[in-house]
Design a protein around this motif. Sequence first.
Motif, short mmCIF file in Angstrom:
data_model
loop_
_atom_site.label_atom_id
_atom_site.label_comp_id
_atom_site.label_asym_id
_atom_site.label_seq_id
_atom_site.Cartn_x
_atom_site.Cartn_y
_atom_site.Cartn_z
N PHE A 133 5.88 -62.38 32.95
CA PHE A 133 6.07 -62.53 31.51
C PHE A 133 7.54 -62.51 31.12
O PHE A 133 7.87 -62.69 29.95
N GLY A 134 8.42 -62.31 32.10
CA GLY A 134 9.84 -62.46 31.84
C GLY A 134 10.46 -61.27 31.15
O GLY A 134 9.78 -60.32 30.77
N PRO A 135 11.78 -61.32 30.95
CA PRO A 135 12.47 -60.20 30.34
C PRO A 135 12.25 -60.09 28.85
O PRO A 135 11.87 -61.07 28.18
N SER A 136 12.47 -58.92 28.33
CA SER A 136 12.38 -58.67 26.89
C SER A 136 13.41 -59.51 26.13
O SER A 136 14.52 -59.73 26.60
N LYS B 121 11.87 -56.35 39.57
CA LYS B 121 10.46 -56.74 39.66
C LYS B 121 9.72 -56.47 38.35
O LYS B 121 9.29 -57.38 37.67
N ASP B 122 9.56 -55.19 37.99
CA ASP B 122 8.79 -54.86 36.79
C ASP B 122 9.49 -55.32 35.51
O ASP B 122 8.84 -55.66 34.53
N PHE B 123 10.83 -55.37 35.52
CA PHE B 123 11.57 -55.75 34.32
C PHE B 123 12.07 -57.20 34.36
O PHE B 123 12.83 -57.61 33.48
N ALA B 124 11.66 -57.95 35.38
CA ALA B 124 11.95 -59.39 35.45
C ALA B 124 13.45 -59.69 35.38
O ALA B 124 13.90 -60.52 34.60
N LEU B 125 14.23 -59.02 36.25
CA LEU B 125 15.68 -59.19 36.26
C LEU B 125 16.18 -59.69 37.61
O LEU B 125 17.31 -59.40 38.00
N ALA B 126 15.35 -60.46 38.32
CA ALA B 126 15.72 -60.85 39.68
C ALA B 126 17.03 -61.61 39.75
O ALA B 126 17.78 -61.49 40.73
N GLY B 127 17.35 -62.37 38.71
CA GLY B 127 18.55 -63.19 38.77
C GLY B 127 19.85 -62.44 38.63
O GLY B 127 20.91 -63.00 38.95
N ILE B 128 19.82 -61.20 38.16
CA ILE B 128 21.07 -60.47 38.00
C ILE B 128 21.23 -59.30 38.97
O ILE B 128 22.30 -58.72 39.03
N ARG B 129 20.20 -58.94 39.73
CA ARG B 129 20.27 -57.93 40.77
C ARG B 129 20.59 -56.54 40.21
O ARG B 129 21.71 -56.24 39.84
N LEU B 130 19.59 -55.68 40.17
CA LEU B 130 19.76 -54.32 39.69
C LEU B 130 18.67 -53.43 40.26
O LEU B 130 17.49 -53.78 40.24
N GLY B 131 19.06 -52.29 40.77
CA GLY B 131 18.14 -51.27 41.27
C GLY B 131 18.87 -49.95 41.35
O GLY B 131 20.05 -49.85 41.02
N VAL C 138 16.74 -52.90 28.71
CA VAL C 138 15.39 -52.61 29.20
C VAL C 138 14.93 -51.24 28.69
O VAL C 138 13.80 -51.08 28.20
N LEU C 139 15.81 -50.25 28.81
CA LEU C 139 15.45 -48.89 28.43
C LEU C 139 15.23 -48.74 26.93
O LEU C 139 14.58 -47.79 26.48
N ASP C 140 15.76 -49.70 26.16
CA ASP C 140 15.55 -49.69 24.70
C ASP C 140 14.29 -50.43 24.28
O ASP C 140 13.94 -50.43 23.10
N ASP C 141 13.61 -51.07 25.23
CA ASP C 141 12.44 -51.87 24.86
C ASP C 141 11.33 -51.73 25.90
O ASP C 141 10.70 -52.71 26.30
N LEU C 142 11.04 -50.50 26.30
CA LEU C 142 10.01 -50.28 27.32
C LEU C 142 8.62 -50.68 26.84
O LEU C 142 7.76 -51.04 27.65
N SER C 143 8.39 -50.64 25.54
CA SER C 143 7.07 -50.99 25.02
C SER C 143 6.74 -52.45 25.33
O SER C 143 5.57 -52.79 25.58
N TYR C 144 7.74 -53.32 25.31
CA TYR C 144 7.51 -54.73 25.68
C TYR C 144 6.97 -54.83 27.09
O TYR C 144 6.01 -55.56 27.36
N TYR C 145 7.60 -54.10 28.01
CA TYR C 145 7.19 -54.17 29.42
C TYR C 145 5.85 -53.49 29.67
O TYR C 145 5.07 -53.94 30.51
N GLU C 146 5.59 -52.43 28.93
CA GLU C 146 4.27 -51.79 29.05
C GLU C 146 3.16 -52.76 28.65
O GLU C 146 2.13 -52.86 29.34
N ARG C 147 3.36 -53.48 27.56
CA ARG C 147 2.36 -54.46 27.12
C ARG C 147 2.20 -55.59 28.13
O ARG C 147 1.09 -56.03 28.42
N SER C 148 3.33 -56.04 28.67
CA SER C 148 3.26 -57.17 29.61
C SER C 148 2.52 -56.78 30.89
O SER C 148 1.77 -57.59 31.45
N LEU C 149 2.68 -55.54 31.34
CA LEU C 149 1.97 -55.13 32.56
C LEU C 149 0.48 -54.92 32.30
O LEU C 149 -0.33 -55.12 33.21
N ILE C 150 0.12 -54.53 31.09
CA ILE C 150 -1.31 -54.47 30.75
C ILE C 150 -1.91 -55.88 30.81
O ILE C 150 -2.99 -56.10 31.40
N ASP C 151 -1.22 -56.84 30.22
CA ASP C 151 -1.69 -58.23 30.26
C ASP C 151 -1.76 -58.75 31.70
O ASP C 151 -2.72 -59.45 32.08
N LEU C 152 -0.76 -58.40 32.50
CA LEU C 152 -0.73 -58.86 33.89
C LEU C 152 -1.90 -58.27 34.68
O LEU C 152 -2.55 -58.97 35.47
#
Length: 354
Positions: free
Chosen positions: A38-41, A215-225, A257-271
């Motif tokens: 579902f991509g990044p927020s 992975k969960d936050f759809a940031l593969a192109g910028i590399r972060l962990g 990402v940390l300011d919009d976790l609700s977006y990612y929570e919803r996207s993982l429910i849909d996934l």
Amino acid sequence: MPFNLYHEDHGGLDPAELRSLGLSSGKMLDFSVNSNPFGPSPRVLEAIRSVDVSKYPDRHCGELSTRLADANTVQEDDILPGNGTAELIWLIAMSFIKPGDPVLILGPTFGEYSRAARALGAEVIEIRAQPPRFLPELDLLLDKIQATRPRLVFFCNPNNPTGCLLSEGEIHQIKQVCSDETILVLDEAYRAFYGQGFFGPFNGRNTIVLRSMTKDFALAGIRLGYALADRGVLQSMRNLQPAWSVNAVAQAAGLAVLDDLSYYERSLIDLHQEQERFFSALAATTGQPVYSSTHFCVVQTPEEAGIIRKRLLERQIQVRDCASFGLPDHIRLSSQKPDTNTRLLNELRQIFHL
């Protein structure tokens, strides 16, 4: 010491390969990567656009480290952001492996564990789970740890590429048999995809937990962990990490990402809802049960996986050939959005003649 280096295949589109086949990346449906489809927020995209790339990034990732430490309920010194978990895996290897050290890996799994360990001269010991369920032989693993006293133990949970999940009790058993000289490296890149939440503290003095934000936050192109561990363990890694390893765009995206976790929570429910539908249809299409705790799985193919991959690639669909995992007759698929999944299922029905 000469490095024992070799190329390791990974998922994702290869522009050079696509050009050689006369294909366009813009039209390609990519099932070979395990990121959130579902991509990044939108907030992340806005934050990226606002970065002043003429300025150096914070080389200590101060604000991001503070926010991630709070999210994981750990101290700031117990967290180390990196240029994706791939960089952190190499920092672990360079920090703790001496030539000849035994390193134990639970396979089949992500190839960078072995690649980094071998580059530093380790004796790599792999305990391989077997198809079709790919359940690890825990007793064999525990015995091998006690017998070899490895410097490092790597395992991914849930595992890539199989989606197999070890329980908390099984992880505790592994920690119990590790000696004081052994560091347990637990890669939790996919924990959010099976309902464990995005964050959580690490447990264990000689444990390093890896978390990928790509992975969960759809940031593969910028590399972060980031890595979670005792500060003494992480200090050895900090001493080897290149300056400005995490660029300004990645830091801004991580904070957004940390300011919009609700977006990612919803996207993982849909996934998760789509994943259940997709796996059910996939099992009917291939005639094989799907054994996976997360949104990706492996499927045994009627021909060599490389042949199946090329056939699908010509139809603008990419899957992961699992030959590099030691599974030349398996492909890995990651659930996408409904319409995209349906397109793949239609192509697979022709391949499996069902």
